[in-house]
Design an enzyme around this catalytic site. Structure first.
Site, PDB file in Angstrom:
ATOM      1  N   GLU A 172       0.761  -1.158  -0.055  1.00  0.00           N
ATOM      2  CA  GLU A 172      -0.010  -0.145   0.168  1.00  0.00           C
ATOM      3  C   GLU A 172       0.992   1.207  -0.016  1.00  0.00           C
ATOM      4  OE1 GLU A 172      -3.014  -0.327   3.279  1.00  0.00           O
ATOM      5  OE2 GLU A 172      -4.147  -2.068   1.981  1.00  0.00           O
ATOM      6  N   GLU A 291      -5.008  -8.463  -0.531  1.00  0.00           N
ATOM      7  CA  GLU A 291      -5.833  -8.242   0.781  1.00  0.00           C
ATOM      8  C   GLU A 291      -7.014  -7.795   0.170  1.00  0.00           C
ATOM      9  OE1 GLU A 291      -4.565  -5.381   3.496  1.00  0.00           O
ATOM     10  OE2 GLU A 291      -2.336  -5.696   3.330  1.00  0.00           O
TER      11      GLU A 291
END
Length: 533
Positions: A172, A291
């Protein structure tokens, strides 16, 4: 087949099976699962939760943070007599972790991160365990670390094995919490340095990124693809994340969000797929969701509910349309991003609560594992049905009821009926014989350990007896019903399911010829009378 007879039916839907065109469905549910940081794998409870998951579901890869974090102790330095700094690498804990994974027949989906403090350019960290999220001071140190780690894994486990493990660069970076200043150009530099380093170790390694989440993800993905195209990066797959909630309202340690409607649940992955395929160079390239869940917070009680299980079932029925893999975050609740949890039901990400208590969403994954592959003969917003290669049928149905939906006020209970062609059971594996419908139900009445925990007082540290009770309460209700194909020859065979609020039901339709032992009579056995003499 009815799973309860006490509910008032307020919604009814009937679907005909057997004449529809082939429906696209790719069930890659069990390719990957998430975990907390890798160092947690050294804990006994972590291993036992993962063993439970692997024995009953069985994932191929496991992906988590912290490969290069201090608790793994891989990166080390010492100084020579002339004050020269020398890097050395300690793989003791890495070997223990990978050995334990292989023992459970699961392999790492390698996430390269976070930055060892000794080579980091800053001191910004994330999480309770303080993972460093700054770029390296010197990319040569980073590249050497990556190369040394991969070479060690190859030396220990073999090149054919290790090069089959996917490699993802960072986590991220579009969030300033996970990458200093969310600096795109710096991340692109990290990616370029890393992918060439990995490929230099062995060109068979498959490398991807940018592991973005849903914040400014459209422009990030486009800029990343432009960079890869312009720099001729040998990228093998694209990664992103998917969470489907609003920003939670906070109360104490916990967060209470709202869910994205089902019609918009996969909007981010759909858009990413469209963007990727708009590039001729990358059309059709694999996209891995490394995820996904409902909430991105490890203190969201939603994760422990039957609503979560039913909602995730819908996602699993759709994500294979655009993604090669979709990794639920996470398999278990040994997890410390926000610190050690105070209670077994704290809204943790896991399929399994601490104490080895399976949550409702655990059964979502178990059911999709058992569903397997086959010809998809039905898919709707509340069910999926496959005809298996042997001619039997398997399906999963769900009834998502959010508290503010119209159905929550008017029609909680759903009756689903699946009708087959009149001759569906008169040939093939059934061949006109008897058949059985098996159902396994997870709902707020029969498989809801969160409610049991609440009703016994929400003990923060359940006693052994309480833990045993919670485990007992965490299993589906299994029911069966027999039918005769000959009896149904003039009528349409039917499967009927009744789903209460946020119910999840797995079902099978299979041949069931009676082969009684000599002298055994089931009807006599279950109809014993009193002797009135």
């Amino acid at each position: 087949m009815e799973t309860t007879n006490k509910q008032q039916i307020k919604q009814e839907k009937t679907y005909a099976l057997g004449n529809a065109e082939v429906i696209r469905f790719k069930n890659n549910t069990c390719l990957c699962i998430g975990t907390g940081r890798m160092g947690l794998a050294l804990q006994k409870e972590y291993f036992e939760q993962l063993k439970l998951v692997q024995e009953n579901i069985g994932f191929k890869w496991i992906r988590g943070h912290g490969l290069f974090h201090e608790d793994m102790s891989i990166y080390q330095e010492y100084k020579t007599d002339d004050e020269k700094t020398i890097a050395e690498y300690n793989f003791t804990y890495l070997d223990l972790v990978i050995d334990s994974y292989l023992e459970l027949d699961i392999r790492p989906f390698i996430e390269l991160g976070f930055m060892p403090k000794a080579i980091a350019s800053g001191d910004q960290t994330v999480f309770y365990w303080q993972g460093n999220v700054t770029p390296p001071k010197d990319y040569a140190n980073w590249n050497n670390l990556v190369a040394a780690t991969l070479r060690h894994l190859i030396d220990r486990y073999g090149a054919d094995e290790v090069t089959s493990w996917p490699v993802e660069v960072w986590n991220e970076p579009n969030l300033k919490f996970f990458w200093k200043d969310a600096d795109r150009q710096e991340y692109f530099k990290l990616f370029r340095e890393t992918i060439f380093t990995v490929k230099a170790v062995d060109s068979r390694f498959r490398v991807g990124g940018p592991a973005i989440c849903g914040v400014d993800d459209v422009s990030w993905l486009k800029d990343f693809l432009n960079f890869c195209r312009d720099e001729k990066m040998p990228i093998d797959f694209i990664t992103r994340h998917l969470y489907t909630i609003s920003v939670p309202e906070r109360e104490g340690r916990y967060g209470y969000p709202k869910l994205r409607p089902l019609c918009k649940a996969c909007s981010e992955t759909d858009v990413s797929r469209e963007i990727i395929d708009s590039y001729p160079e990358y059309r059709g390239i694999e996209m891995h969701v490394t995820e996904f869940s409902t909430s991105y917070s490890p203190r969201t009680p939603l994760h422990d509910t039957n609503l979560n299980a039913a909602y995730i079932a819908f996602l699993l029925s759709r994500l294979g349309d655009t993604c090669e893999s979709y990794s639920y975050w996470t398999f278990g609740d040994i997890f410390e991003e926000w610190g050690v949890p105070f209670t077994p039901f704290h809204g943790g990400f896991g399929l399994v609560a601490n104490g080895k208590i399976t949550k409702p969403t655990y059964w979502t994954f178990k059911f999709f594992k058992d569903l397997g592959s086959g010809e998809c003969v039905h898919r709707s917003d509340e069910a999926i049905v496959l005809k298996k290669p042997d001619g039997t049928y398997r399906g999963i149905a769900w009834n998502v009821i959010a508290s503010n939906s119209a159905s929550a006020k008017e029609s909680d209970t759903l009756r689903l009926s699946f009708t087959f062609e009149a001759n569906a059971f008169n040939s093939g594996v059934f061949n006109g014989g008897d058949y059985c419908i098996i159902t396994k139900t997870v709902d707020e009445n029969v498989c809801n350990p969160l409610k049991i925990w609440h009703d016994i007082g929400e003990p923060a540290n359940p006693s052994p007896a309480q833990r045993s009770l919670l485990r007992e309460s965490a299993s589906p209700l299994v029911l069966t019903q027999r039918f005769s194909a000959s009896q149904n020859s003039s009528s349409t065979p039917k499967v009927e399911l009744i789903l209460g609020r946020n119910a999840l039901v797995y079902f099978e339709v299979l041949p069931a010829k009676i082969t009684s032992d000599r002298g055994f009579d089931y009807e006599r056995a279950v109809n014993i009378a009193f002797n009135d003499e």
